[in-house]
Design an enzyme around this catalytic site. Structure first.
Site, PDB file in Angstrom:
ATOM      1  N   ASP A   1       0.769  -1.248   0.000  1.00 54.48           N
ATOM      2  CA  ASP A   1       0.000   0.000   0.000  1.00 54.48           C
ATOM      3  C   ASP A   1       0.807   1.309   0.000  1.00 54.48           C
ATOM      4  O   ASP A   1       1.754   1.461   0.776  1.00 54.48           O
ATOM      5  CB  ASP A   1      -0.874   0.089   1.252  1.00 54.48           C
ATOM      6  CG  ASP A   1      -1.502  -1.213   1.653  1.00 54.48           C
ATOM      7  OD1 ASP A   1      -1.371  -2.198   0.922  1.00 54.48           O
ATOM      8  OD2 ASP A   1      -2.120  -1.254   2.718  1.00 54.48           O
TER       9      ASP A   1
ATOM     10  N   ARG B   1      -7.522  -1.234  11.693  1.00 57.21           N
ATOM     11  CA  ARG B   1      -6.294  -0.645  11.147  1.00 57.21           C
ATOM     12  C   ARG B   1      -6.514   0.412  10.069  1.00 57.21           C
ATOM     13  O   ARG B   1      -7.604   0.636   9.607  1.00 57.21           O
ATOM     14  CB  ARG B   1      -5.399  -1.743  10.580  1.00 57.21           C
ATOM     15  CG  ARG B   1      -6.022  -2.631   9.528  1.00 57.21           C
ATOM     16  CD  ARG B   1      -4.933  -3.617   9.050  1.00 57.21           C
ATOM     17  NE  ARG B   1      -5.435  -4.606   8.134  1.00 57.21           N
ATOM     18  CZ  ARG B   1      -5.692  -5.857   8.477  1.00 57.21           C
ATOM     19  NH1 ARG B   1      -5.504  -6.274   9.704  1.00 57.21           N
ATOM     20  NH2 ARG B   1      -6.131  -6.717   7.569  1.00 57.21           N
ATOM     21  N   ASP B   2      -5.385   0.982   9.661  1.00 58.51           N
ATOM     22  CA  ASP B   2      -5.256   1.886   8.506  1.00 58.51           C
ATOM     23  C   ASP B   2      -5.914   3.247   8.723  1.00 58.51           C
ATOM     24  O   ASP B   2      -6.832   3.638   7.976  1.00 58.51           O
ATOM     25  CB  ASP B   2      -5.806   1.218   7.228  1.00 58.51           C
ATOM     26  CG  ASP B   2      -5.204  -0.161   6.986  1.00 58.51           C
ATOM     27  OD1 ASP B   2      -4.089  -0.412   7.483  1.00 58.51           O
ATOM     28  OD2 ASP B   2      -5.847  -0.992   6.318  1.00 58.51           O
TER      29      ASP B   2
HETATM   30  C1  FRU Z   1      -3.747  -3.797   2.798  1.00 59.81           C
HETATM   31  C2  FRU Z   1      -3.133  -4.138   4.134  1.00 59.81           C
HETATM   32  C3  FRU Z   1      -3.520  -3.122   5.198  1.00 59.81           C
HETATM   33  C4  FRU Z   1      -2.402  -3.244   6.191  1.00 59.81           C
HETATM   34  C5  FRU Z   1      -1.210  -3.489   5.309  1.00 59.81           C
HETATM   35  C6  FRU Z   1      -0.163  -4.387   5.901  1.00 59.81           C
HETATM   36  O1  FRU Z   1      -3.023  -4.291   1.726  1.00 59.81           O
HETATM   37  O2  FRU Z   1      -3.493  -5.446   4.531  1.00 59.81           O
HETATM   38  O3  FRU Z   1      -4.805  -3.346   5.742  1.00 59.81           O
HETATM   39  O4  FRU Z   1      -2.227  -2.102   6.971  1.00 59.81           O
HETATM   40  O5  FRU Z   1      -1.708  -4.067   4.109  1.00 59.81           O
HETATM   41  O6  FRU Z   1       0.965  -4.422   5.085  1.00 59.81           O
END
Ligand code: FRU
Length: 458
Positions: free
Chosen positions: A24, A152-153
């Site tokens: 990402d 997350r995120d």
């Molecule tokens: C999406 C993801 C996110 C996470 C990250 C981990 O591709 O799974 O949800 O933060 O990649 O690398």
């Protein structure tokens, strides 16, 4: 004939670091003219793991300069991965970063049950390093009795005098987006579930983004499948009123996932996504790298839906030739592993078939079809003689003009294919094994006007 080794599949005009795994895009921002791209990065291998934030900067989002790793897990704080996150500027335009901190299961901090949201601050203007602060961490207990997993995120914007954060996850097994507000970026209040999956299948919604575009609010998310986008409004209570939902890009793990949008200093909303590799388990080891960033796209609302155009400047990467094609089957270009096209036609009787990355005998070829009912498909079943690559078709619906008109943008860069019809995109990865898989053809019953661009090696 089956081949194990792919020839050149490394994209040339798409960003990726020299080697290793990336996923990402994170922390996208523009500060004093410089665009900054951070990204999920494993500095020690070409499989996912040991997640740091890599960093590159650019003046135009097309030519990138690699920077030192910006954010590394802080073992002293029990951190083992720095998951995805974003950048938000304060009132004075200073950047602040938010991301998900993952620790060990023994400490109750694994990614399913124990994720925390941390802040990080740059040490200098070039943002050579981001230093984490767990002082203002958001922990799951802020939700009371709710059972949230894969939390997350963080994606943060400043909106109407306060900070608004969205986070992805699963609530009682249903993928969801949760919303939080803060007056000072440090003390956060959980507000409510902004959006949630209809079924409880344990699949988290990842990388949500919530941001204004033109006169609307846009909400998109990556539900471990096709990236989806909703257009609507956000009321004073921070509730989202949805007006439409559609696929943002159907590529998912075969072409487009976990995109992030940001507003640049010119006020444009720019979107960048991760184009995962899908050429099989052994391929990453052989190549020494995995994953590439998409081309940047500029977002607008047109007739109530999200529309994306390639960033102006993308076309300057190619040398262009005008063309006008009569009905039939016509060769566009011979040596076109790296090409772009802008085509305009009316798909009344359709279909339009664009063949790319083809050998003269057609043993390897990829086709993009567009039918008169607006179905666009990337056919990959003959895209490679190798066994490893994923070859399933990738499809989506697009909106054609009332007279069937289609404005098409196509970009091919070795193993990446991105195609937009009237601002709606489809991206995918393909892995031709032959260096001669470089021809581009069009078959269509009507007239086509446009231009074709070839991208030279720098
Ligand atoms: C999406 C993801 C996110 C996470 C990250 C981990 O591709 O799974 O949800 O933060 O990649 O690398």
């Amino acid at each position: 004939m089956r081949k194990e080794v792919c020839t050149v599949t490394r994209p040339a005009y798409h960003y990726r670091p020299e080697k290793n795994w990336i996923n990402d895009p994170n922390g996208l921002c523009q500060i004093n003219g410089w665009y900054h791209l951070f990204y999920q990065y494993n500095p020690h291998g070409c499989q996912w793991g040991d997640i740091h934030w890599g960093h590159a900067r650019s003046r135009d989002m097309l030519h990138w300069e690699d920077m030192p790793i910006a954010l590394a897990p802080d073992a002293g704080k029990g951190e083992i991965h720095c998951f995805s996150g974003s950048c938000c500027k304060d009132e004075e335009g200073r950047p602040h970063f938010f991301y998900t901190s993952i620790g060990c299961a023994e400490d109750g901090r694994d990614c399913v049950e124990g994720a925390q949201q941390w802040m990080a601050e740059p040490t200098d203007e070039a943002m050579t390093r981001l230093v984490q602060s767990d002082e203002w961490a958001l922990t799951d207990d802020m939700h009371g009795d709710m059972h949230i997993t894969d939390w997350r995120d963080p994606y943060v914007i400043r909106w109407k005098g306060q900070y608004v954060m969205v986070l992805g996850g699963c609530l009682d097994g249903r993928g969801c987006i949760l919303l939080y507000t803060s007056a000072d970026r440090k003390h956060w209040r959980y507000r409510h579930v902004l959006a949630m999956a209809e079924v409880s299948d344990g699949v988290p919604w990842e990388c949500p983004n919530l941001f204004p575009v033109d006169d609307r609010m846009v909400l998109f998310y990556s539900p471990c499948g096709k990236v989806m986008v909703r257009v609507g409004t956000l009321d004073e209570e921070m509730r989202f009123h949805q007006e439409s939902e559609e696929v943002l890009d159907p590529g998912e793990r075969q072409g487009y996932y976990a995109p992030q949008a940001f507003h640049d200093e010119a006020g444009r909303t720019i979107l960048l996504g991760w184009m995962p590799d899908c050429d099989g388990e052994k391929a990453a080891e052989r190549k020494g790298w995995s994953g590439v960033m998409s081309l940047p796209r500029v977002l607008h609302i047109r007739e109530g839906r999200l529309s994306a155009e390639p960033l102006p400047g993308v076309e300057s990467l190619a040398v262009w030739h005008p063309m006008a094609l009569r009905p039939g089957h016509t060769c566009l270009a011979e040596h076109a592993r790296r090409m772009m096209a802008r085509l305009h036609c009316r798909i009344t009787d359709g279909p339009l078939v664009m063949t790319i990355l083809a050998t003269a005998d057609g043993a390897e070829k990829t086709t993009l079809t567009l039918t008169s009912n607006g179905e666009m498909t990337l056919n990959r079943d003959q895209s490679s003689l190798a066994d490893g690559p994923n070859k399933t078709p990738i499809s989506r619906m697009v909106t054609l003009g009332e007279d069937g008109s289609a404005d098409i943008f196509l970009a091919v860069d070795e193993s990446t294919v991105e195609c937009a019809v009237n601002g709606q995109w489809l991206s995918g990865r393909v892995y031709p094994t032959s260096e001669d898989a470089a021809q581009a053809w069009v078959a269509f019953d009507g007239m086509i006007e446009g231009k074709i661009g070839l991208v030279e090696e720098e």
